[in-house]
Motif scaffolding. Structure first.
Motif, mmCIF file in Angstrom:
data_model
loop_
_atom_site.group_PDB
_atom_site.id
_atom_site.type_symbol
_atom_site.label_atom_id
_atom_site.label_comp_id
_atom_site.label_asym_id
_atom_site.label_seq_id
_atom_site.Cartn_x
_atom_site.Cartn_y
_atom_site.Cartn_z
ATOM 1 N N ILE A 1 0.860 -1.186 0.000
ATOM 2 C CA ILE A 1 0.000 0.000 0.000
ATOM 3 C C ILE A 1 0.892 1.230 0.000
ATOM 4 C CG2 ILE A 1 -1.711 1.305 1.311
ATOM 5 C CD1 ILE A 1 -2.718 -1.321 2.409
ATOM 6 N N SER A 2 0.685 2.106 -0.926
ATOM 7 C CA SER A 2 1.519 3.295 -1.037
ATOM 8 C C SER A 2 1.048 4.353 -0.050
ATOM 9 C CB SER A 2 1.469 3.842 -2.464
ATOM 10 O OG SER A 2 0.155 4.232 -2.793
ATOM 11 N N VAL A 3 1.907 5.332 0.178
ATOM 12 C CA VAL A 3 1.562 6.430 1.083
ATOM 13 C C VAL A 3 0.370 7.212 0.551
ATOM 14 C CG1 VAL A 3 2.423 8.565 2.117
ATOM 15 C CG2 VAL A 3 3.937 6.590 1.887
ATOM 16 N N SER A 4 0.332 7.406 -0.745
ATOM 17 C CA SER A 4 -0.798 8.145 -1.325
ATOM 18 C C SER A 4 -2.101 7.385 -1.134
ATOM 19 C CB SER A 4 -0.537 8.416 -2.805
ATOM 20 O OG SER A 4 -0.360 7.186 -3.511
ATOM 21 N N THR A 5 -2.032 6.042 -1.303
ATOM 22 C CA THR A 5 -3.243 5.252 -1.081
ATOM 23 C C THR A 5 -3.706 5.350 0.367
ATOM 24 O OG1 THR A 5 -2.529 3.717 -2.805
ATOM 25 C CG2 THR A 5 -4.243 2.949 -1.296
ATOM 26 N N ALA A 6 -2.747 5.321 1.295
ATOM 27 C CA ALA A 6 -3.105 5.456 2.712
ATOM 28 C C ALA A 6 -3.743 6.805 2.985
ATOM 29 C CB ALA A 6 -1.858 5.271 3.574
ATOM 30 N N PHE A 7 -3.167 7.870 2.403
ATOM 31 C CA PHE A 7 -3.756 9.202 2.599
ATOM 32 C C PHE A 7 -5.153 9.273 1.995
ATOM 33 C CE2 PHE A 7 0.680 11.276 2.930
ATOM 34 C CZ PHE A 7 0.689 11.022 4.291
ATOM 35 N N ASP A 8 -5.334 8.640 0.839
ATOM 36 C CA ASP A 8 -6.667 8.621 0.239
ATOM 37 C C ASP A 8 -7.666 7.921 1.150
ATOM 38 O OD1 ASP A 8 -5.735 9.990 -1.951
ATOM 39 O OD2 ASP A 8 -5.415 8.182 -3.170
ATOM 40 N N SER A 9 -7.232 6.813 1.797
ATOM 41 C CA SER A 9 -8.121 6.088 2.706
ATOM 42 C C SER A 9 -8.487 6.956 3.905
ATOM 43 C CB SER A 9 -7.445 4.800 3.176
ATOM 44 O OG SER A 9 -7.166 3.961 2.068
ATOM 45 N N PHE A 10 -7.479 7.660 4.469
ATOM 46 C CA PHE A 10 -7.775 8.544 5.595
ATOM 47 C C PHE A 10 -8.726 9.654 5.181
ATOM 48 C CE2 PHE A 10 -3.680 6.975 7.488
ATOM 49 C CZ PHE A 10 -4.256 6.434 8.617
ATOM 50 N N THR A 11 -8.514 10.203 4.003
ATOM 51 C CA THR A 11 -9.386 11.277 3.519
ATOM 52 C C THR A 11 -10.823 10.780 3.373
ATOM 53 O OG1 THR A 11 -7.538 12.275 2.330
ATOM 54 C CG2 THR A 11 -9.754 12.945 1.668
ATOM 55 N N LYS A 12 -10.976 9.574 2.818
ATOM 56 C CA LYS A 12 -12.316 9.007 2.667
ATOM 57 C C LYS A 12 -12.964 8.776 4.021
ATOM 58 C CE LYS A 12 -14.751 5.097 0.594
ATOM 59 N NZ LYS A 12 -14.610 3.824 -0.159
ATOM 60 N N MET A 13 -12.182 8.266 4.985
ATOM 61 C CA MET A 13 -12.731 8.020 6.318
ATOM 62 C C MET A 13 -13.179 9.326 6.971
ATOM 63 S SD MET A 13 -10.877 6.315 9.634
ATOM 64 C CE MET A 13 -9.806 7.747 9.819
ATOM 65 N N PHE A 14 -12.330 10.364 6.879
ATOM 66 C CA PHE A 14 -12.692 11.641 7.482
ATOM 67 C C PHE A 14 -13.914 12.261 6.809
ATOM 68 C CE2 PHE A 14 -8.016 12.041 8.743
ATOM 69 C CZ PHE A 14 -8.281 11.498 9.994
ATOM 70 N N ASP A 15 -14.023 12.074 5.486
ATOM 71 C CA ASP A 15 -15.202 12.587 4.796
ATOM 72 C C ASP A 15 -16.464 11.886 5.269
ATOM 73 O OD1 ASP A 15 -13.709 14.376 3.379
ATOM 74 O OD2 ASP A 15 -13.515 13.125 1.590
ATOM 75 N N GLU A 16 -16.366 10.564 5.479
ATOM 76 C CA GLU A 16 -17.546 9.815 5.919
ATOM 77 C C GLU A 16 -17.917 10.151 7.356
ATOM 78 O OE1 GLU A 16 -16.615 5.749 5.298
ATOM 79 O OE2 GLU A 16 -16.906 5.804 3.114
ATOM 80 N N ILE A 17 -16.909 10.420 8.191
ATOM 81 C CA ILE A 17 -17.199 10.721 9.597
ATOM 82 C C ILE A 17 -17.636 12.169 9.765
ATOM 83 C CG2 ILE A 17 -16.175 10.928 11.889
ATOM 84 C CD1 ILE A 17 -14.430 8.577 11.241
ATOM 85 N N GLY A 18 -16.862 13.076 9.187
ATOM 86 C CA GLY A 18 -17.126 14.490 9.428
ATOM 87 C C GLY A 18 -17.965 15.153 8.380
ATOM 88 N N GLY A 19 -18.104 14.536 7.217
ATOM 89 C CA GLY A 19 -18.865 15.170 6.159
ATOM 90 C C GLY A 19 -18.027 16.170 5.399
ATOM 91 N N ALA A 20 -18.340 16.332 4.161
ATOM 92 C CA ALA A 20 -17.598 17.268 3.307
ATOM 93 C C ALA A 20 -18.137 18.672 3.500
ATOM 94 C CB ALA A 20 -17.715 16.857 1.850
ATOM 95 N N GLY A 21 -17.231 19.620 3.736
ATOM 96 C CA GLY A 21 -17.645 21.013 3.875
ATOM 97 C C GLY A 21 -18.496 21.231 5.115
ATOM 98 N N PRO A 22 -19.499 22.087 5.043
ATOM 99 C CA PRO A 22 -20.314 22.421 6.229
ATOM 100 C C PRO A 22 -21.457 21.442 6.462
ATOM 101 C CG PRO A 22 -20.993 23.776 4.387
ATOM 102 C CD PRO A 22 -19.854 22.917 3.879
#
Length: 364
Positions: A133-154
Motif C-alpha cells: 500500500i503506497s503512502v498516497s493510497t493510505a492518505f486517500d483512505s484517511f481522507t475518505k474516512m474523514f469525509d464519511e465521519i465528518g462530512g464534506a464542507g459544512p
C-alpha cells in the motif's frame, strides 16, 4: 625522421593491436550477454520503482530494473537478472525498503526444482504480482474516512457534526459550574502541597478506620448476627401489637354503640335532684356481687357433678329510677324486660342487663 619502412611497421602493429582489442570487447560482450537474462512482470502501480532498482531473491541482489512502461491499467517492469532457470509460477513482489524509500523487487518461488521453467519471452502476470500500500493510497483512505465521519464542507448532519451538536446541547447553561470547577482545579494546582497533605490525612483516617474495624471484626460480626435475631423479634412483637390493635378496633364498635345509643337514655333515668341509690345499699350490693362468683363456683362444683345437677341462675340488682314510657321502650328494645314501669314517671330498671346487652349483645 622515420623511414617509409618504419612507418609501415608502426601501422601494422597498430592494426594488430586494434584487432586484438576489438576481438576482446566482442568476446567480453558475448560472455556478459550469456551470463544474464531478461525478465518482465506486470504490476498494479509503479510508485517507487525506477530503472536501477534492485531485484532480489531471498534478500540477495540478482539483478536490476531496466525499464518501467505504463500499460492499460497496470505497468510493465522489465528486469535484467543473472542467468538462471526460473519456475513457471514464480511471483514478483514489490517491497518497500522503508516508508518513504524506494522499492525493490523480490522474486518468490523462483527455484525451478520440480516443474516447468518460465520462458524468457513470458511475462509474470498481475495474478502473481503484488505491491504494498503506497503512502498516497493510505492518505486517500484517511481522507475518505474523514469525509464519511465528518462530512464534506459544512455538512452538519454527519456523525461528528451530530456529536458536537449534542455535546453543545448538554453543556449549554453549565458554563458557571465548569468555570468554578476549573478555578478549583487551578487552586489545587497552585498549592499542590496543601492538596497532597489533605489527601494524606484522608488516607491516614481511612487507615485508622480499617484498623479499628479489623480489631473489632468479631464484635461487628456479632452485631450483624444479633441484628437478624432482633429483627425477627421485632417482627413478632409488631404482629402481636397488630392483633391487640385489631381487638381494640373491634371493641370500639361496641363502645361506640353503648355510648351513642344507651348511655344517654340511661342517664335520663337518674333523678336530677340527688342520688337515686343509697350509698350504703350500693356498698352492700357491691360486697354481695363480689362474693357471688365464689359462691356460684362452689355450688357448681358441689351440685353439677351429677347428671341431674341443679342449675343456678344469678340475677343482678334492679334499681328504681325516674323513667318515662319512651325511656322504658328504648331500654326494653335493647334488652327485653329490663325496664318495668311502675308509675307514669318511675320504673324498675335491670341495670346489669342493660349494660351487658350494650357490651356483649345481651345478658349472660
Amino acid at each position: 625522421m622515420l623511414s617509409a619502412w618504419s612507418r609501415w611497421q608502426a601501422l601494422a602493429v597498430a592494426a594488430v593491436v586494434t584487432a586484438v582489442l576489438a576481438g576482446g570487447v566482442m568476446v567480453l560482450r558475448q560472455s556478459s550477454a550469456s551470463d544474464t537474462r531478461s525478465l518482465c512482470a506486470e504490476l498494479s502501480d509503479s510508485a517507487g520503482l525506477y530503472a536501477g532498482n534492485a531485484v532480489n531473491i531471498r534478500g540477495v541482489k540478482v539483478g536490476r530494473v531496466t525499464e518501467v512502461t505504463p500499460d492499460r491499467g497496470h505497468v510493465t517492469v522489465r528486469m535484467e537478472i543473472d542467468d538462471r532457470p526460473l519456475a513457471a509460477d514464480v511471483r514478483v513482489l514489490a517491497v518497500n525498503n522503508s516508508v518513504l524509500a524506494d522499492r525493490r523487487l523480490e522474486l518468490v518461488g523462483a527455484e525451478a526444482t520440480n516443474g516447468t521453467e518460465l520462458d524468457s519471452d513470458d511475462c509474470v502476470p498481475l495474478s502473481r504480482t503484488a505491491t504494498p500500500i503506497s503512502v498516497s493510497t493510505a492518505f486517500d483512505s484517511f481522507t475518505k474516512m474523514f469525509d464519511e465521519i465528518g462530512g464534506a464542507g459544512p455538512d452538519s448532519s454527519a456523525p461528528v457534526g451530530n456529536a458536537l451538536a449534542a455535546a453543545s446541547g448538554q453543556l449549554r447553561g453549565t458554563g458557571d459550574d465548569l468555570n468554578r470547577t476549573i478555578e478549583n482545579l487551578a487552586g489545587f494546582m497552585t498549592d499542590p502541597d496543601e492538596f497532597l497533605a489533605q489527601m494524606r490525612t484522608v488516607f491516614d483516617n481511612l487507615t485508622v478506620l480499617t484498623d479499628l474495624a479489623d480489631e473489632n471484626w468479631t464484635a461487628i460480626t456479632d452485631v450483624g448476627q444479633n441484628a437478624a435475631t432482633l429483627t425477627n423479634f421485632m417482627g413478632v412483637l409488631f404482629g402481636d401489637f397488630a392483633d391487640i390493635f385489631i381487638g381494640f378496633g373491634r371493641l370500639g364498635v361496641g363502645l361506640d354503640n353503648l355510648l351513642s345509643e344507651h348511655v344517654g337514655p340511661l342517664l335520663d333515668t337518674v333523678p336530677s335532684g340527688g342520688q337515686s341509690v343509697d350509698p350504703a345499699v350500693a356498698e352492700n350490693l357491691t360486697a354481695i356481687t363480689q362474693k357471688l362468683p365464689a359462691i356460684t363456683t362452689g355450688l357448681t362444683a358441689a351440685i353439677g357433678r351429677s347428671p341431674a345437677a341443679v342449675s343456678l341462675g344469678l340475677q343482678g340488682p334492679r334499681f328504681a329510677a325516674t323513667a318515662s314510657d319512651s325511656t322504658c321502650l328504648i331500654l326494653n328494645q335493647a334488652e327485653p324486660g329490663s325496664c318495668d314501669p311502675m308509675t307514669g314517671n318511675a320504673a324498675v330498671v335491670d341495670l346489669p342487663a342493660v349494660v351487658a346487652s350494650a357490651i356483649q349483645g345481651g345478658a349472660r
